[in-house]
Design a protein around this motif. Structure first.
Motif, short mmCIF file in Angstrom:
data_model
loop_
_atom_site.label_atom_id
_atom_site.label_comp_id
_atom_site.label_asym_id
_atom_site.label_seq_id
_atom_site.Cartn_x
_atom_site.Cartn_y
_atom_site.Cartn_z
N THR A 23 33.10 -18.52 -6.94
CA THR A 23 34.37 -19.09 -6.48
C THR A 23 34.82 -18.50 -5.14
OG1 THR A 23 35.50 -17.42 -7.81
CG2 THR A 23 35.24 -19.61 -8.79
N ASP A 69 34.52 -17.44 -0.95
CA ASP A 69 34.35 -18.28 0.23
C ASP A 69 32.87 -18.62 0.45
OD1 ASP A 69 35.60 -19.62 2.36
OD2 ASP A 69 34.96 -18.07 3.76
N ILE A 70 32.04 -17.59 0.39
CA ILE A 70 30.60 -17.81 0.60
C ILE A 70 29.99 -18.47 -0.64
CG2 ILE A 70 28.39 -16.67 1.04
CD1 ILE A 70 29.98 -14.48 2.54
N ARG A 82 35.30 -13.86 -12.28
CA ARG A 82 36.19 -13.42 -13.35
C ARG A 82 37.32 -14.41 -13.62
NH1 ARG A 82 37.32 -7.93 -10.42
NH2 ARG A 82 37.50 -9.54 -8.84
N ASP A 83 37.87 -15.00 -12.59
CA ASP A 83 39.06 -15.85 -12.75
C ASP A 83 38.66 -17.26 -13.25
OD1 ASP A 83 42.10 -16.13 -11.13
OD2 ASP A 83 41.07 -17.89 -11.91
N TYR A 121 27.92 -6.99 0.91
CA TYR A 121 27.98 -5.81 1.77
C TYR A 121 29.24 -5.05 1.39
CZ TYR A 121 28.05 -2.65 5.73
OH TYR A 121 28.06 -1.51 6.51
P1 NDP Z 1 35.45 -13.60 -1.59
O1 NDP Z 1 36.45 -12.53 -1.81
O2 NDP Z 1 35.88 -14.87 -1.00
O3 NDP Z 1 34.75 -13.96 -2.99
C1 NDP Z 1 34.31 -12.99 -3.87
C2 NDP Z 1 33.80 -13.64 -5.14
O4 NDP Z 1 33.31 -12.61 -5.99
C3 NDP Z 1 34.86 -14.39 -5.94
O5 NDP Z 1 34.24 -15.47 -6.60
C4 NDP Z 1 35.32 -13.36 -6.97
O6 NDP Z 1 35.91 -14.02 -8.07
C5 NDP Z 1 33.95 -12.72 -7.29
N1 NDP Z 1 34.01 -11.36 -7.82
C6 NDP Z 1 34.64 -10.29 -7.32
N2 NDP Z 1 34.43 -9.21 -8.08
C7 NDP Z 1 33.64 -9.62 -9.11
C8 NDP Z 1 33.09 -8.99 -10.25
N3 NDP Z 1 33.31 -7.70 -10.49
N4 NDP Z 1 32.31 -9.72 -11.09
C9 NDP Z 1 32.08 -11.03 -10.85
N5 NDP Z 1 32.60 -11.69 -9.80
C10 NDP Z 1 33.35 -10.99 -8.94
O7 NDP Z 1 34.27 -12.92 -0.75
P2 NDP Z 1 33.30 -13.54 0.36
O8 NDP Z 1 32.74 -14.81 -0.18
O9 NDP Z 1 33.98 -13.57 1.68
O10 NDP Z 1 32.16 -12.41 0.46
C11 NDP Z 1 31.26 -12.17 -0.61
C12 NDP Z 1 30.30 -11.00 -0.30
O11 NDP Z 1 29.53 -11.28 0.86
C13 NDP Z 1 31.00 -9.67 0.02
O12 NDP Z 1 30.26 -8.60 -0.55
C14 NDP Z 1 30.94 -9.57 1.53
O13 NDP Z 1 31.02 -8.24 2.01
C15 NDP Z 1 29.58 -10.19 1.79
N6 NDP Z 1 29.45 -10.71 3.15
C16 NDP Z 1 28.22 -10.67 3.73
C17 NDP Z 1 28.03 -11.15 5.01
C18 NDP Z 1 26.73 -11.10 5.71
O14 NDP Z 1 26.70 -11.36 6.92
N7 NDP Z 1 25.63 -10.81 5.05
C19 NDP Z 1 29.16 -11.74 5.75
C20 NDP Z 1 30.40 -11.77 5.04
C21 NDP Z 1 30.52 -11.28 3.76
P3 NDP Z 1 36.86 -13.24 -9.11
O15 NDP Z 1 37.78 -12.39 -8.30
O16 NDP Z 1 37.52 -14.33 -9.89
O17 NDP Z 1 35.93 -12.43 -9.95
#
Ligand code: NDP
Length: 344
Positions: A164, A166-167, A189-190, A247
């Motif tokens: 859910t 952004d990526i 989780r949500d 990351y």
């Molecule tokens: P978001 O905050 O938009 O999304 C995070 C997602 O992870 C949500 O679906 C959230 O849902 C879920 N999540 C968070 N914690 C948990 C958990 N403990 N168990 C299961 N699901 C979880 O993040 P982004 O999409 O912006 O970024 C995602 C990842 O990509 C990050 O680690 C970021 O650092 C990395 N990234 C890498 C880049 C690259 O160039 N390689 C560039 C930008 C980002 P919920 O809260 O409901 O669980």
């Protein structure tokens, strides 16, 4: 000029590279010191496209550390991000990528409302999250690595952890629209946001991680976890492709099995050497050529003189925008990181 706002993966990492980064006095200091450290430009960069075009950029170290979130130092974390943005803008950078947790903090803590940073009025069109290019690169990694490993997507189950986000949501859109993936498992989780994504896609099974892992031929990790979770290789299918786009890394796998293939997700390789030192500091395997796809997005926007926040907000990335940035990526000589021959 393009800019990159980045941060290190942990306090331990920060202490070990403090000298190289230009903060020698912080090498043996704790989190408090990092909380008070100002942003700094620690690298100047020149990138040459395969078209011959050259661009210049700067790397801004924000001094944010994931421990700040884990230890509820939220004010410090948010200050790191907006101060780094103000620093980039003050230094005349036209388009800056918000790397790693920077864009997540910006969104989660609603920093759009903090526009005035001392004498700098932030112009948000000068910033991009880089998430469109990151999502595109991870999707291409799924397609290309699956083919290399003989995993047929039309028969494959793909689990997206962080679906859910952004990526994650962009990856689900692409996999649904542009591939024949048999089954999509949605993990986060949500529950409400999962339900909304499922109805938007018109497909996908909502599962928790423990239930999803044993069913998946491919696991894509894009959850925003300040620390990776440990994976038990026993429960995974064989073969299984694990793509870790987080990351810091979402996954701590010490699994050594010839049929479990781990690929660093969201990483691109440039065709030509880049003149910089920062990718060595963040432990990239080939620091002259490999980089985070979000950083590459700001380079691509600079090459094309697209001075606008190409990726912005949450869950608005379309397949069309991914295709657009993907074409520009190929044009300038970037390609998604692939499994090395030894990993296949
Ligand atoms: P978001 O905050 O938009 O999304 C995070 C997602 O992870 C949500 O679906 C959230 O849902 C879920 N999540 C968070 N914690 C948990 C958990 N403990 N168990 C299961 N699901 C979880 O993040 P982004 O999409 O912006 O970024 C995602 C990842 O990509 C990050 O680690 C970021 O650092 C990395 N990234 C890498 C880049 C690259 O160039 N390689 C560039 C930008 C980002 P919920 O809260 O409901 O669980």
């Amino acid at each position: 000029m393009f800019g990159l706002i980045g941060h290190l993966t942990s306090l331990e990492h920060a202490q070990s590279v403090a000298k190289e980064l230009g903060y020698p006095e912080y090498a043996d200091r704790g989190l408090d010191f990092w909380c008070s450290a100002p942003p700094q430009i620690v690298d100047t960069i020149e990138v040459t496209s395969i078209t011959g075009q050259k661009i210049q950029g700067k790397y801004v170290e924000s001094c944010f550390l994931p421990e700040m979130l884990a230890n509820r130092r939220i004010k410090a974390a948010t200050r790191k991000v907006i101060n780094a943005m103000a620093h980039a803008q003050k230094n005349g950078i036209d388009i800056t990528a918000l790397g790693g947790f920077s864009s997540i903090i910006f969104e989660n803590f609603n920093l759009e409302k903090l526009k005035q940073i001392r004498n700098v009025t932030l112009e948000f069109k000068r910033f991009t999250t880089g998430n469109t290019h990151t999502a595109y690169v991870i999707c291409r990694q799924v397609e290309q690595a699956a083919e290399k490993l003989g995993i047929e997507l039309s028969k494959a189950t793909v689990a997206v952890c962080g679906a859910t986000g952004d990526i994650g949501s962009a990856i689900c859109r692409w996999l649904s629209a542009k591939t024949s993936v048999k089954e999509l498992l949605l993990i986060a989780r949500d529950r409400e946001r999962l339900n909304a994504l499922q109805s938007e896609l018109g497909r996908g099974q909502i599962l928790d991680l423990e239930a999803a892992l044993p069913q998946a031929d491919i696991v894509v990790w894009v959850a925003s976890m300040p620390k990776g979770v440990e994976i038990n290789g026993e429960v995974l299918k064989k073969p299984c492709l694990l793509i870790d786009g987080g990351y810091p890394k979402n996954m701590e796998t010490k699994v050594r099995h010839p049929e479990i293939h781990v690929l660093k997700g969201g990483i691109v390789e440039h065709s030509l050497d880049i003149d910089w030192k920062i990718m060595k500091i963040v432990n990239m395997d080939v620091p002259g050529r490999q980089l985070f796809a979000c950083f590459a997005e700001s380079m691509l926007l600079e090459f094309e003189k697209i001075y606008t926040n190409f990726s912005w907000g949450r869950n608005q990335i379309t397949v069309e925008k991914m295709e657009e940035i993907g074409k520009i990526s190929v044009k300038h000589g970037f390609r998604p990181l692939m499994l090395s021959p030894g990993e296949i």
